[in-house]
Design a protein around this motif. Structure first.
Motif, PDB file in Angstrom:
ATOM      1  N   GLU A 126      48.882 -73.867 -31.846  1.00 26.39           N
ATOM      2  CA  GLU A 126      49.175 -75.540 -31.724  1.00 26.39           C
ATOM      3  C   GLU A 126      48.499 -76.404 -30.406  1.00 26.39           C
ATOM      4  O   GLU A 126      47.840 -77.108 -30.528  1.00 26.39           O
ATOM      5  N   THR A 127      48.902 -75.662 -29.342  1.00 25.21           N
ATOM      6  CA  THR A 127      48.495 -76.461 -28.209  1.00 25.21           C
ATOM      7  C   THR A 127      47.124 -76.373 -27.837  1.00 25.21           C
ATOM      8  O   THR A 127      46.268 -77.358 -27.630  1.00 25.21           O
ATOM      9  N   ILE A 128      46.274 -75.214 -28.207  1.00 21.68           N
ATOM     10  CA  ILE A 128      44.920 -74.919 -27.957  1.00 21.68           C
ATOM     11  C   ILE A 128      44.238 -76.088 -28.834  1.00 21.68           C
ATOM     12  O   ILE A 128      43.132 -76.740 -28.589  1.00 21.68           O
ATOM     13  N   ARG A 129      44.681 -76.058 -30.034  1.00 18.83           N
ATOM     14  CA  ARG A 129      44.154 -76.739 -31.138  1.00 18.83           C
ATOM     15  C   ARG A 129      44.046 -78.226 -30.893  1.00 18.83           C
ATOM     16  O   ARG A 129      43.109 -79.045 -30.681  1.00 18.83           O
ATOM     17  N   THR A 130      45.276 -78.791 -30.312  1.00 17.57           N
ATOM     18  CA  THR A 130      45.343 -79.902 -29.668  1.00 17.57           C
ATOM     19  C   THR A 130      44.397 -80.393 -28.741  1.00 17.57           C
ATOM     20  O   THR A 130      43.986 -81.403 -28.841  1.00 17.57           O
ATOM     21  N   ILE A 131      44.383 -79.514 -27.804  1.00 12.42           N
ATOM     22  CA  ILE A 131      43.355 -79.650 -26.396  1.00 12.42           C
ATOM     23  C   ILE A 131      42.067 -79.731 -27.046  1.00 12.42           C
ATOM     24  O   ILE A 131      41.373 -80.570 -26.796  1.00 12.42           O
ATOM     25  N   GLN A 132      41.617 -78.925 -28.084  1.00 10.15           N
ATOM     26  CA  GLN A 132      40.308 -78.923 -28.695  1.00 10.15           C
ATOM     27  C   GLN A 132      40.133 -80.176 -29.354  1.00 10.15           C
ATOM     28  O   GLN A 132      38.993 -80.982 -29.236  1.00 10.15           O
ATOM     29  N   MET A 133      41.202 -80.785 -30.140  1.00 13.67           N
ATOM     30  CA  MET A 133      40.774 -82.193 -30.749  1.00 13.67           C
ATOM     31  C   MET A 133      40.669 -83.494 -29.871  1.00 13.67           C
ATOM     32  O   MET A 133      39.780 -84.274 -30.250  1.00 13.67           O
ATOM     33  N   GLU A 134      41.309 -83.345 -28.653  1.00 13.06           N
ATOM     34  CA  GLU A 134      41.332 -84.118 -27.788  1.00 13.06           C
ATOM     35  C   GLU A 134      39.965 -83.921 -27.018  1.00 13.06           C
ATOM     36  O   GLU A 134      39.122 -85.211 -26.874  1.00 13.06           O
ATOM     37  N   LEU A 135      39.229 -82.927 -26.915  1.00 12.24           N
ATOM     38  CA  LEU A 135      37.996 -82.829 -26.340  1.00 12.24           C
ATOM     39  C   LEU A 135      37.155 -83.342 -27.311  1.00 12.24           C
ATOM     40  O   LEU A 135      35.993 -83.932 -26.829  1.00 12.24           O
ATOM     41  N   VAL A 136      37.150 -83.282 -28.639  1.00 18.47           N
ATOM     42  CA  VAL A 136      36.245 -83.773 -29.558  1.00 18.47           C
ATOM     43  C   VAL A 136      36.141 -85.195 -29.673  1.00 18.47           C
ATOM     44  O   VAL A 136      35.244 -85.852 -29.483  1.00 18.47           O
ATOM     45  N   LYS A 137      37.418 -85.776 -29.598  1.00 19.61           N
ATOM     46  CA  LYS A 137      37.558 -87.380 -29.466  1.00 19.61           C
ATOM     47  C   LYS A 137      36.868 -87.777 -28.187  1.00 19.61           C
ATOM     48  O   LYS A 137      36.072 -88.762 -28.276  1.00 19.61           O
ATOM     49  N   GLU A 138      36.915 -87.131 -26.966  1.00 17.91           N
ATOM     50  CA  GLU A 138      36.278 -87.405 -25.821  1.00 17.91           C
ATOM     51  C   GLU A 138      34.635 -87.355 -26.041  1.00 17.91           C
ATOM     52  O   GLU A 138      34.005 -88.205 -25.436  1.00 17.91           O
ATOM     53  N   ALA A 139      34.402 -86.243 -26.294  1.00 12.44           N
ATOM     54  CA  ALA A 139      32.891 -86.054 -26.556  1.00 12.44           C
ATOM     55  C   ALA A 139      32.173 -86.859 -27.442  1.00 12.44           C
ATOM     56  O   ALA A 139      30.975 -87.287 -27.028  1.00 12.44           O
TER      57      ALA A 139
END
Length: 118
Positions: free
Chosen positions: A72-85
């Motif tokens: 869940e934590t890694i998934r959330t980090i990746q989702m935030e990175l997607v939003k930023e990208a």
């Protein structure tokens, strides 16, 4: 610091520092090699996400990929990175696209090392 960057910083701490700190007992900081390894992984992930952005892959497809991560934590980090990208444009030249990828990787490597206290 932006809200997304702040969120990612706290998630990095949660995902990387807390489990390692408990495993190391009283240690307050992580060894440089662990910081480098973990931050390099984050940087590579950020680069892959920005590469998808520069290939004009839809944000929804990138989010679907992030949602497949079990942790869940890694998934959330990746989702935030997607939003930023996806706040960045798709650049017209290959050189500009490669620079955008490198810059995004470097931004998140630096952020990670700063959060980890290196």
């Amino acid at each position: 610091m932006s809200i997304a960057k702040n969120t990612i910083c706290w998630l990095i701490l949660l995902a990387l520092f807390v489990p390692s700190a408990s495993a190391m007992g009283e240690a307050k900081t992580l060894p440089v090699t662990i910081v480098h390894k973990q931050c390099s992984q984050l940087s590579r992930t950020a680069g892959l996400i920005m590469q998808a952005r520069q290939l004009n892959i839809s944000m929804s497809k990138s989010m679907e990929t992030a949602l497949m991560v079990e942790d869940e934590t890694i998934r959330t980090i990746q989702m935030e990175l997607v939003k930023e990208a996806y706040k960045k444009p798709v650049y017209p030249s290959e050189q500009s696209r490669q620079k955008a990828i490198r810059d995004f990787e470097n931004k998140w490597y630096l952020t990670c090392t700063e959060v980890m206290g290196e």
